[in-house]
Write a protein that holds these residues in place. Structure first.
Motif, PDB file in Angstrom:
ATOM      1  N   GLY A  32       0.823  -1.197   0.000  1.00  0.00           N
ATOM      2  CA  GLY A  32       0.000   0.000   0.000  1.00  0.00           C
ATOM      3  C   GLY A  32       0.861   1.252   0.000  1.00  0.00           C
ATOM      4  N   THR A  33       0.624   2.134   0.951  1.00  0.00           N
ATOM      5  CA  THR A  33       1.394   3.378   1.045  1.00  0.00           C
ATOM      6  C   THR A  33       2.516   3.280   2.074  1.00  0.00           C
ATOM      7  OG1 THR A  33      -0.161   4.285   2.667  1.00  0.00           O
ATOM      8  CG2 THR A  33      -0.578   4.781   0.332  1.00  0.00           C
ATOM      9  N   ILE A  34       2.842   2.073   2.514  1.00  0.00           N
ATOM     10  CA  ILE A  34       3.864   1.887   3.551  1.00  0.00           C
ATOM     11  C   ILE A  34       5.014   1.043   3.012  1.00  0.00           C
ATOM     12  CG2 ILE A  34       4.377   0.948   5.833  1.00  0.00           C
ATOM     13  CD1 ILE A  34       1.534   1.530   6.643  1.00  0.00           C
ATOM     14  N   THR A  35       6.226   1.551   3.214  1.00  0.00           N
ATOM     15  CA  THR A  35       7.418   0.786   2.859  1.00  0.00           C
ATOM     16  C   THR A  35       8.224   0.488   4.114  1.00  0.00           C
ATOM     17  OG1 THR A  35       7.616   1.691   0.620  1.00  0.00           O
ATOM     18  CG2 THR A  35       9.622   0.835   1.623  1.00  0.00           C
ATOM     19  N   ARG A  36       8.556  -0.777   4.287  1.00  0.00           N
ATOM     20  CA  ARG A  36       9.421  -1.214   5.388  1.00  0.00           C
ATOM     21  C   ARG A  36      10.830  -1.347   4.851  1.00  0.00           C
ATOM     22  NH1 ARG A  36      10.769  -6.765   6.666  1.00  0.00           N
ATOM     23  NH2 ARG A  36      11.788  -6.896   8.694  1.00  0.00           N
ATOM     24  N   VAL A  37      11.803  -0.752   5.549  1.00  0.00           N
ATOM     25  CA  VAL A  37      13.214  -0.852   5.188  1.00  0.00           C
ATOM     26  C   VAL A  37      13.884  -1.745   6.225  1.00  0.00           C
ATOM     27  CG1 VAL A  37      15.326   0.426   4.705  1.00  0.00           C
ATOM     28  CG2 VAL A  37      13.095   1.503   4.264  1.00  0.00           C
ATOM     29  N   PHE A  38      14.585  -2.763   5.778  1.00  0.00           N
ATOM     30  CA  PHE A  38      15.157  -3.731   6.716  1.00  0.00           C
ATOM     31  C   PHE A  38      16.537  -4.181   6.263  1.00  0.00           C
ATOM     32  CE2 PHE A  38      12.636  -5.959   3.581  1.00  0.00           C
ATOM     33  CZ  PHE A  38      13.402  -7.063   3.227  1.00  0.00           C
ATOM     34  N   LEU A  39      17.324  -4.649   7.237  1.00  0.00           N
ATOM     35  CA  LEU A  39      18.662  -5.147   6.943  1.00  0.00           C
ATOM     36  C   LEU A  39      18.570  -6.458   6.182  1.00  0.00           C
ATOM     37  CD1 LEU A  39      20.521  -4.469  10.331  1.00  0.00           C
ATOM     38  CD2 LEU A  39      20.471  -3.032   8.279  1.00  0.00           C
ATOM     39  N   LYS A  40      19.354  -6.538   5.119  1.00  0.00           N
ATOM     40  CA  LYS A  40      19.297  -7.714   4.260  1.00  0.00           C
ATOM     41  C   LYS A  40      19.699  -8.980   5.003  1.00  0.00           C
ATOM     42  CE  LYS A  40      21.107  -9.462  -0.143  1.00  0.00           C
ATOM     43  NZ  LYS A  40      21.969  -9.150  -1.330  1.00  0.00           N
ATOM     44  N   ASP A  41      20.726  -8.894   5.834  1.00  0.00           N
ATOM     45  CA  ASP A  41      21.251 -10.092   6.487  1.00  0.00           C
ATOM     46  C   ASP A  41      20.405 -10.562   7.663  1.00  0.00           C
ATOM     47  OD1 ASP A  41      23.326 -10.202   4.684  1.00  0.00           O
ATOM     48  OD2 ASP A  41      24.745  -9.153   5.983  1.00  0.00           O
ATOM     49  N   SER A  42      19.880  -9.619   8.467  1.00  0.00           N
ATOM     50  CA  SER A  42      19.197 -10.005   9.704  1.00  0.00           C
ATOM     51  C   SER A  42      17.680  -9.820   9.669  1.00  0.00           C
ATOM     52  CB  SER A  42      19.756  -9.192  10.869  1.00  0.00           C
ATOM     53  OG  SER A  42      19.425  -7.818  10.714  1.00  0.00           O
ATOM     54  N   ASN A  43      17.171  -9.135   8.648  1.00  0.00           N
ATOM     55  CA  ASN A  43      15.744  -8.824   8.530  1.00  0.00           C
ATOM     56  C   ASN A  43      15.264  -7.828   9.581  1.00  0.00           C
ATOM     57  OD1 ASN A  43      13.308  -9.217   7.048  1.00  0.00           O
ATOM     58  ND2 ASN A  43      12.497 -10.463   8.728  1.00  0.00           N
ATOM     59  N   GLU A  44      16.200  -7.183  10.288  1.00  0.00           N
ATOM     60  CA  GLU A  44      15.825  -6.190  11.299  1.00  0.00           C
ATOM     61  C   GLU A  44      15.286  -4.931  10.624  1.00  0.00           C
ATOM     62  OE1 GLU A  44      17.904  -3.223  14.614  1.00  0.00           O
ATOM     63  OE2 GLU A  44      19.089  -4.766  13.598  1.00  0.00           O
ATOM     64  N   THR A  45      14.141  -4.456  11.087  1.00  0.00           N
ATOM     65  CA  THR A  45      13.564  -3.233  10.549  1.00  0.00           C
ATOM     66  C   THR A  45      14.376  -2.034  11.021  1.00  0.00           C
ATOM     67  OG1 THR A  45      11.332  -4.168  10.516  1.00  0.00           O
ATOM     68  CG2 THR A  45      11.512  -1.763  10.467  1.00  0.00           C
ATOM     69  N   VAL A  46      14.782  -1.182  10.073  1.00  0.00           N
ATOM     70  CA  VAL A  46      15.530   0.020  10.439  1.00  0.00           C
ATOM     71  C   VAL A  46      14.758   1.296  10.113  1.00  0.00           C
ATOM     72  CG1 VAL A  46      17.806  -1.039  10.283  1.00  0.00           C
ATOM     73  CG2 VAL A  46      16.786  -0.018   8.233  1.00  0.00           C
ATOM     74  N   ALA A  47      13.711   1.198   9.302  1.00  0.00           N
ATOM     75  CA  ALA A  47      12.944   2.406   8.970  1.00  0.00           C
ATOM     76  C   ALA A  47      11.605   2.039   8.345  1.00  0.00           C
ATOM     77  CB  ALA A  47      13.727   3.296   8.010  1.00  0.00           C
ATOM     78  N   TRP A  48      10.689   3.003   8.415  1.00  0.00           N
ATOM     79  CA  TRP A  48       9.409   2.927   7.716  1.00  0.00           C
ATOM     80  C   TRP A  48       9.216   4.226   6.942  1.00  0.00           C
ATOM     81  CZ3 TRP A  48       6.491  -1.528   8.324  1.00  0.00           C
ATOM     82  CH2 TRP A  48       6.775  -2.331   9.432  1.00  0.00           C
ATOM     83  N   ASN A  49       8.702   4.140   5.728  1.00  0.00           N
ATOM     84  CA  ASN A  49       8.311   5.312   4.962  1.00  0.00           C
ATOM     85  C   ASN A  49       6.802   5.263   4.762  1.00  0.00           C
ATOM     86  OD1 ASN A  49      11.031   5.991   4.701  1.00  0.00           O
ATOM     87  ND2 ASN A  49      11.240   4.932   2.749  1.00  0.00           N
ATOM     88  N   ILE A  50       6.126   6.286   5.262  1.00  0.00           N
ATOM     89  CA  ILE A  50       4.665   6.338   5.179  1.00  0.00           C
ATOM     90  C   ILE A  50       4.298   7.388   4.138  1.00  0.00           C
ATOM     91  CG2 ILE A  50       2.526   6.462   6.501  1.00  0.00           C
ATOM     92  CD1 ILE A  50       4.611   4.410   7.585  1.00  0.00           C
ATOM     93  N   PHE A  51       3.899   6.941   2.938  1.00  0.00           N
ATOM     94  CA  PHE A  51       3.563   7.859   1.866  1.00  0.00           C
ATOM     95  C   PHE A  51       2.118   8.354   2.015  1.00  0.00           C
ATOM     96  CE2 PHE A  51       6.816   4.925   0.298  1.00  0.00           C
ATOM     97  CZ  PHE A  51       7.812   5.829  -0.049  1.00  0.00           C
TER      98      PHE A  51
END
Length: 208
Positions: A32-51
């Motif tokens: 939808g209007t939400i993007t989750r940004v995460f570390l490739k190796d650990s899958n840890e979420t580091v940011a969200w972008n709410i459009f």
């Protein structure tokens, strides 16, 4: 957790920074209007972008770091759930740039110009902060940018270390805080004794 919004400069996007990626590779997942940004190796979420943030949060305003109300946070988490994300975004609601008191100041063991302070920031909470200002000393009231703060120039404050010594924040100068009429001379901002430790520091309201 750092929330930032600047519609004029960035567009109608709420940026939520959860952690410092430290240069690690990241990937993105959009729903939808939400993007989750995460570390490739650990899958840890580091940011969200709410459009289209103002559609989800009609009363959102800001020009840099902002602090969401409990209702705004609830609306944001409801949308995450609706889009199929299982995580929730949390915030302690406490100010991140505050009045502090330097309880202790000693020389850094591996530097001739750095000092290691124990600085009280709120209700007995003490942070170890390494500071390079020549006017830092025990007994000062100062301005502290705690981890999770965003400075006026966009710098984000995270826990770190300077020459091997842990540092949990930054003791700030007037120019770093964008205080009106800030002097060009180097050195941290020294506050009057009457200012209460732990209160939020509002740079635009401070008179030098």
């Amino acid at each position: 957790m750092i929330f930032s919004y600047n519609k004029k400069a960035v567009g109608d996007t709420l940026l939520v920074t959860v952690a410092n990626a430290n240069g690690q590779a990241v990937e993105m997942e959009r729903r939808g209007t939400i993007t989750r940004v995460f570390l490739k190796d650990s899958n840890e979420t580091v940011a969200w972008n709410i459009f289209d943030a103002s559609i989800l949060l009609p009363d959102i305003t800001g020009n840099g770091q902002i602090f969401l109300t409990s209702q705004q946070l609830a609306s944001l988490n409801d949308e995450l759930t609706t889009q199929g994300f299982t995580e929730a975004i949390t915030d302690d609601g406490r100010p991140k740039i505050v009045v502090g008191f330097v309880k202790e100041c000693v020389p850094h063991p591996d530097s001739d110009h750095l000092s290691v302070t124990q600085t009280e920031v709120d209700n007995g909470e003490v942070l170890q902060i390494v500071c390079g200002a020549s006017n830092i000393r025990e007994g000062l009231k100062v301005v502290v940018a705690k981890p999770g703060a965003m400075m006026p120039d966009g710098l984000m404050i995270w826990p770190g270390a300077l020459r091997g010594v842990e540092s949990l924040g930054m003791i700030c100068s007037a120019s770093e805080l964008a205080v009106p009429n800030a002097p060009k001379a180097k050195g941290i901002l020294e506050l009057p004794e009457s200012i209460t430790v732990g209160t939020a520091f509002i740079a635009k309201d401070y008179i030098l």
